[in-house]
Design an enzyme around this catalytic site. Structure first.
Site: not given
Ligand code: AMP
Length: 396
Positions: A35, A198, A354, A377
């Protein structure tokens, strides 16, 4: 777009909002300076013009005023090294010391102000606070894409005090250009790869992308909500039970719009959420009780890679598994490698910030894709079609 290329900054005092929110280890060493380096072209152009620079940033999420942990003074030595000149530091972003140091600043010199978020007024978008910051300079430049989705004092409110002297820095400009390039007239086939924990965080983006992409690949934790919605067994995998209908309707919409949707065929499953868990491969929808999917499996890797390698535009947001643990990084790494291959064959690849940026950096592939965004974000919101306050403030 009103960028700093349209102005000469000789003898100006230029307030630049940067995003120096970098990770620090316990000894306050910077563990990833992306950054900071991303803001250097803007800083250098203004210095070359003969301007003086006052840098404003936040660091972390301080709750109650100043703390050692979140002081931007930790950034000064590295920033000075990168610029090849000593950077001055003001121990407060407003007040007498900041005023005196800004006043004393000569053309070619750089002053970094202490963490803006030591004042609650920053995140509240307080006009009086913004006015005090504005009084330190006579030109405003926003180069903080990572916080452009926030209507904070330094990212948007401040711009009203510079009606004829506000510009986008080079980083902001290239972030916006790259996002636009993918959203408008992408070379085809256009493939979006969505992952992460999510689906609820990315619903709006997925819906918008269904109008634009040829292929949509979904992996990561969010894929189990789709598997569950399809009636499969997902064991103890991550799931959003209140989003099952949504998962079904997204699949339906993809069909209606002629978008090919790719979900994992198989998964690396584990008996606990830990790198040293026992693991095996399970077909999607056939995960046994007490096992959880933590990565996509080898058949999914093959299918996803084939689609990615044949693409001409690629947008990637979110890992395919828990890539932070070495035993569950394979799927994410394979996707990153497929994106690199496609890029070498002429595709344009945009990596959302991210976790995808962290993943591609873990695999040392950052320089082999077309563009890695500095905004998590902010990029999501921009791509969803929202007008970012930091962008609007300059455009208005
Ligand atoms: P996000 O912040 O929603 O982009 O999610 C990123 C996070 O999702 C990372 O820290 C990953 O470790 C987690 N992640 C990815 N796949 C899985 C999974 N199958 N089960 C649990 N966490 C996950």
């Amino acid at each position: 777009m009103k960028t700093i290329d349209q102005a000469n900054f000789a003898n100006k005092k230029v307030l630049i909002r940067v995003d120096f929110n970098v990770p620090l280890d316990k000894d306050f060493n910077i563990t990833d300076d992306n950054r900071i380096t991303a803001a250097l072209p803007t800083i250098k152009k203004i210095l070359k013009d003969g301007g003086a620079i006052i840098l404003m940033s936040h660091l972390g999420r301080p709750k109650n005023g100043p703390t050692e942990e979140f002081s931007l003074k930790h950034i000064v030595p590295h920033l000075s090294d990168l610029l090849g000149q000593q950077v001055e530091f003001a121990n407060d972003c407003i007040g007498q010391e900041a005023i005196d140091k800004a006043k004393a600043l000569q053309p070619g010199e750089v002053l970094l102000l202490e963490n803006l978020r030591f004042y609650k007024e920053e995140e509240k978008g307080d006009v009086e606070f913004a006015k005090k910051l504005a009084a330190l300079g006579n030109v405003y430049v926003n180069d903080a894409f990572g916080t452009a989705h926030r209507a904070h004092a330094s990212t948007s409110v401040i711009a009203q005090f510079f009606p004829d002297a506000k510009y986008f820095g080079y980083l902001m400009a290239s972030e916006l250009e790259n996002a636009e390039k993918v959203l408008n007239n992408p070379a085809r086939p256009f493939t979006a790869i969505m992952g992460g924990s999510k689906v609820s965080d990315k619903i709006k983006l997925i819906e918008r992308l269904l109008d634009k992409v040829d292929n949509l690949i979904i992996g990561g934790g969010m894929a189990y909500t789709f598997a569950k919605a399809d009636g499969g067994n997902i064991g103890t995998s991550l799931v959003e039970m209140d989003k099952l209908d949504l998962a079904t309707s997204l699949q339906q919409k993809a069909k209606e719009k002629g978008v090919q949707l790719f979900l994992p065929i198989d998964n690396v499953v584990a008996d606990k959420f830990a790198n040293d868990a026992n693991t095996k491969i399970a077909k999607t929808g056939q995960i046994e009780d007490n096992w959880m999917g933590l990565d996509i499996g080898p058949e999914s890797v093959e299918a996803f890679s084939k689609v990615i390698e044949a693409s001409k535009t690629i947008l990637w947001n979110g890992p395919m598994g828990v890539f932070e643990m070495d035993n569950f990084e394979k799927g994410t790494k394979a996707v990153a490698e497929a994106i690199v291959k496609a890029t070498q064959n002429g595709a344009f690849s945009l990596i959302g910030g991210g976790d995808s940026a962290a993943a591609i950096s873990k695999f040392n592939l950052t320089s082999k894709v077309s563009y890695v965004s500095t905004g998590g974000g902010a990029l999501l919101e921009y791509m969803e079609g929202k007008e970012l306050p930091g962008v609007k403030a300059i455009n208005d």
